[in-house]
Design an enzyme around this catalytic site. Structure first.
Site, PDB file in Angstrom:
ATOM      1  N   ARG A 178      33.773  42.889  26.253  1.00  0.00           N
ATOM      2  CA  ARG A 178      34.177  44.064  25.953  1.00  0.00           C
ATOM      3  C   ARG A 178      35.036  44.036  24.722  1.00  0.00           C
ATOM      4  NH1 ARG A 178      36.976  46.652  31.487  1.00  0.00           N
ATOM      5  NH2 ARG A 178      37.738  44.115  31.157  1.00  0.00           N
ATOM      6  N   ARG A 237      28.318  35.811  39.131  1.00  0.00           N
ATOM      7  CA  ARG A 237      28.067  36.444  40.075  1.00  0.00           C
ATOM      8  C   ARG A 237      26.435  36.736  40.219  1.00  0.00           C
ATOM      9  NH1 ARG A 237      31.514  34.274  42.094  1.00  0.00           N
ATOM     10  NH2 ARG A 237      33.514  35.008  42.949  1.00  0.00           N
ATOM     11  N   GLU A 266      23.442  36.414  48.739  1.00  0.00           N
ATOM     12  CA  GLU A 266      23.759  34.953  49.055  1.00  0.00           C
ATOM     13  C   GLU A 266      23.954  35.196  50.445  1.00  0.00           C
ATOM     14  OE1 GLU A 266      27.001  33.227  46.898  1.00  0.00           O
ATOM     15  OE2 GLU A 266      26.177  33.555  44.963  1.00  0.00           O
ATOM     16  N   HIS A 284      25.497  27.561  44.833  1.00  0.00           N
ATOM     17  CA  HIS A 284      27.153  28.217  44.449  1.00  0.00           C
ATOM     18  C   HIS A 284      28.224  27.255  44.702  1.00  0.00           C
ATOM     19  CE1 HIS A 284      29.508  32.191  44.400  1.00  0.00           C
ATOM     20  NE2 HIS A 284      30.276  31.332  43.678  1.00  0.00           N
TER      21      HIS A 284
HETATM   22  C1  DGY Z   1      34.873  31.783  42.459  1.00  0.00           C
HETATM   23  O1  DGY Z   1      35.942  31.197  42.301  1.00  0.00           O
HETATM   24  O2  DGY Z   1      34.787  32.993  42.178  1.00  0.00           O
HETATM   25  C2  DGY Z   1      33.583  30.968  42.486  1.00  0.00           C
HETATM   26  O3  DGY Z   1      32.382  31.676  42.629  1.00  0.00           O
HETATM   27  C3  DGY Z   1      33.838  30.004  43.645  1.00  0.00           C
HETATM   28  O4  DGY Z   1      34.644  29.184  43.421  1.00  0.00           O
END
Ligand code: DGY
Length: 324
Positions: A178, A237, A266, A284
């Site tokens: 951004r 994510r 997930e 993850h």
């Molecule tokens: C976070 O901290 O956001 C990770 O996805 C997990 O540690």
């Protein structure tokens, strides 16, 4: 004076629990699994403070259930699970765990990048299954990394760490963010549009938060604009990628491969993803090193203890609640 009651929604490393136990009555979910919604809402009813996970939804319903709450500390840097505006409206401080997992996550992004480029998982499987019949000039040919263009979608702490590490591989760096990041520019990285990032990168690594603006930005249209030799890595994510579209892109050869540590729904994966040999799939684990997870536990505990004392937590997400 009575000790504050703290609830921890799933066991975290002792480094954090010890800090809490020194001054609080601490209850921890006794089972090593996420709580159901009903269990979570019941468990926090008497809590003055809560440490929760990225799998816990912290919203109006949660705050209603936790009437005594003085603070909530997320055991994660990502905080798309928290309705920060709602917390602020209720004047409840909330925090996350930045910095302590930056290097661990960037290192894992590199592990995925190399694993896809050099077909590490596929070739490991060939060895284990006994399929390898000896060296051959045309076997398992992968992609070069050194000197190739690295595109970073998101240029916060982890994107910057990724860029610093890329210096060792003499990679030109493009980033889409951004706002400009002067530390990126110092490394010679160039800020570009999303279009240019897609068209010019050999490797794209996602390091943005999940927001309404970043949800599903990597969809069929985006994959069609990437190089057919490009690799996409995601340690941020899952929903930043439209996962069904990614499966189609991997199958149709719109891109060469993907390295994923996070998923749209997930712990499920999109149908067909597991069968894609050009994808490397991890559960993850970006922050899963001892120092990162201990650091997260300590920081979450320090944040919560500060909230319970009425002090400023080190990594508060809604400082407005303190200023009023
Ligand atoms: C976070 O901290 O956001 C990770 O996805 C997990 O540690």
């Amino acid at each position: 004076m009575s000790r504050p009651h703290v609830y921890v929604t799933r066991r975290i490393p002792d480094a954090g629990l010890r800090l809490l136990e020194a001054v609080c009555e601490v209850r921890v979910n006794p089972e090593d699994r996420p709580l159901s919604r009903a269990e979570l809402l019941a468990a926090v009813a008497q809590a003055d403070g809560v440490i929760g996970l990225l799998t816990d939804r912290i919203d109006a319903e949660f705050f209603e259930a936790a009437q005594r709450l003085k603070g909530y500390a997320n055991y994660a840097v990502g905080f798309d699970n928290i309705d920060v505006a709602e917390a602020t409206r209720r004047r409840i401080p909330v925090s996350n765990t930045p910095d302590v997992l930056t290097l661990a996550t960037a290192e894992l992004a590199w592990a995925l990048l190399f694993a896809v480029a050099r077909r590490v998982v596929e070739t490991d499987a060939a060895m284990r299954s006994g399929a390898w019949s000896g060296w051959g000039p045309l076997q398992f040919i992968g992609l070069d990394v050194t000197g190739k263009t690295l595109g970073l979608f998101g240029a916060g702490r982890i994107g910057l760490a990724m860029a610093r590490m890329a210096q060792g591989f003499a990679m030109p760096i493009l980033y889409c963010n951004r706002s400009p990041n002067p530390a990126m520019e110092e490394l010679g990285a160039r800020r570009v549009s999303f279009e240019e990032l897609l068209a010019a990168s050999d490797f794209i690594s996602i390091h943005s938060p999940l927001t309404p603006q970043t949800r599903h930005v990597f969809d069929h249209a985006a994959f069609s604009r990437m190089k057919r030799t490009a690799v996409l890595v995601n340690t941020a994510r899952g929903p930043v990628i439209k996962e069904d579209d990614l499966v189609a892109a991997l199958r149709e050869g719109l891109i060469a491969g993907a390295g994923l540590d996070v998923y749209e729904f997930e712990p499920r994966m999109a149908e067909g993803l597991a069968a894609c040999a050009n994808a490397v799939l991890l559960p993850h684990v970006g922050s899963a090193t001892h120092s990162a997870r201990n650091g997260m536990a300590e920081l979450a505990a320090q944040n919560l203890l500060a909230m319970l004392r009425g002090d400023r937590p080190p990594t508060i997400l809604n400082p407005d609640v303190l200023d009023r």
